[in-house]
Design a protein around this motif. Structure first.
Motif, PDB file in Angstrom:
ATOM      1  N   LYS A   7       0.811  -1.220   0.000  1.00  0.00           N
ATOM      2  CA  LYS A   7       0.000   0.000   0.000  1.00  0.00           C
ATOM      3  C   LYS A   7       0.847   1.274   0.000  1.00  0.00           C
ATOM      4  N   ASP A  21       0.806   4.216  -2.857  1.00  0.00           N
ATOM      5  CA  ASP A  21       0.610   5.634  -2.543  1.00  0.00           C
ATOM      6  C   ASP A  21       1.767   6.491  -3.050  1.00  0.00           C
ATOM      7  N   LYS A  30       0.099   1.534 -11.577  1.00  0.00           N
ATOM      8  CA  LYS A  30      -0.699   0.896 -10.525  1.00  0.00           C
ATOM      9  C   LYS A  30      -1.611  -0.165 -11.117  1.00  0.00           C
ATOM     10  N   PRO A  62     -10.575   1.386  -3.331  1.00  0.00           N
ATOM     11  CA  PRO A  62     -10.221   2.807  -3.338  1.00  0.00           C
ATOM     12  C   PRO A  62      -8.706   3.031  -3.332  1.00  0.00           C
ATOM     13  N   ILE A  63      -8.073   2.721  -4.442  1.00  0.00           N
ATOM     14  CA  ILE A  63      -6.629   2.921  -4.593  1.00  0.00           C
ATOM     15  C   ILE A  63      -6.365   4.396  -4.896  1.00  0.00           C
ATOM     16  N   LYS A  64      -5.399   4.967  -4.240  1.00  0.00           N
ATOM     17  CA  LYS A  64      -5.106   6.393  -4.368  1.00  0.00           C
ATOM     18  C   LYS A  64      -4.773   6.758  -5.815  1.00  0.00           C
ATOM     19  N   GLU A  65      -5.495   7.735  -6.348  1.00  0.00           N
ATOM     20  CA  GLU A  65      -5.230   8.310  -7.671  1.00  0.00           C
ATOM     21  C   GLU A  65      -5.122   7.242  -8.758  1.00  0.00           C
ATOM     22  N   LYS A  66      -6.033   6.295  -8.741  1.00  0.00           N
ATOM     23  CA  LYS A  66      -6.022   5.256  -9.762  1.00  0.00           C
ATOM     24  C   LYS A  66      -6.732   5.741 -11.023  1.00  0.00           C
TER      25      LYS A  66
END
Length: 244
Positions: free
Chosen positions: A105, A109, A117, A210-214
């Motif tokens: 993770k 990030d 990603k 909810p992956i950051k900025e995917k």
């Protein structure tokens, strides 16, 4: 052990280690960052070995809907069990992706590029061309299934008795080398899914988590690593039957 549970756990192990080696190579700040294609293909081959060692005694270790369909065509598996196997494999792919994300993770990030990603989970062609991308998956899976038919048909001497090699720990070794060879020689175009569950399960994870900025999960391409491997498996069965 229940066959479906064995396929689920085996595929989870496969995707945890397979997605894991990709994450280790392409995400920002890992110990293996930028270590290259040979590391990825080797990691995937060893992931297959471990998944097969676990699931082999229970199911023959399909871990792949294309293998399951090929075995059903070969009458080594009842067609009534095929949907359960495939659902277990896709669920295992999803779970393996989840575990990969949990471990990496911080590195997800820290990675800015959203396509990188996505690339941890799903296959992405280096040159997008529907015809050649589909051909790559068909041919790669053909090689996989065609050779597996011969691996599982070989006999070995164990404690003085001749027994089929099967897909246990002994059979896992040639299968791992087979996947390694396919990755090294044929995998540089699409990332060699050669397994619908290997792509679909993790792609589903990427889509809902909810992956950051995917970015989007590239569903316009997702049918190729499904239809290609299934087509390759059917062709491999047909050719195998014709020459045996």
């Amino acid at each position: 052990m229940n066959h479906y549970l064995a396929e689920f756990i085996g595929t989870t192990l496969l995707l945890l280690l397979g997605n894991g080696v990709v994450a280790n190579v392409i995400l920002k700040g890992t110990k293996g960052e930028n270590s290259g294609w040979i590391v990825i293909t080797t990691g995937w081959a060893l992931a297959v070995y471990i998944g097969v060692v676990f699931a082999g005694p229970y199911t023959g270790a399909h871990l792949n809907p294309a293998v399951t369909i090929a075995m059903a065509l070969h009458k080594a598996l009842p067609w009534t069990e095929v949907p359960g196997y495939i659902l277990a494999q896709i669920a295992g792919g999803f779970c393996g992706a989840l575990l990969t994300y949990i471990i990496h993770k911080d590195h997800f990030d820290a990675t800015a590029d959203p396509t990188t990603k996505l690339g941890v989970f799903a296959t992405i062609p280096n040159i997008r061309n529907t015809t050649t991308n589909l051909a790559s998956e068909i041919i790669g899976t053909f090689v996989l299934i065609f050779v597996i038919f011969f691996i599982t048909g070989q006999d070995v001497s164990i404690n003085g008795k001749t027994e089929p090699i099967g897909m246990g720990s002994l059979g896992a070794i040639p299968v791992a080398f087979l996947v390694w060879a396919i990755g090294l020689s044929l995998g540089g175009t699409t990332g060699y899914a050669i397994n619908p569950a290997r792509d679909l399960g993790p792609r589903l994870f990427h889509a809902i988590w909810p992956i950051k900025e995917k970015r989007d999960s590239d569903w316009s391409y997702a049918w190729i690593p499904i239809i290609g491997p299934i087509t390759g498996a059917v062709l491999a069965f047909v050719v195998y039957i014709l020459i045996k």
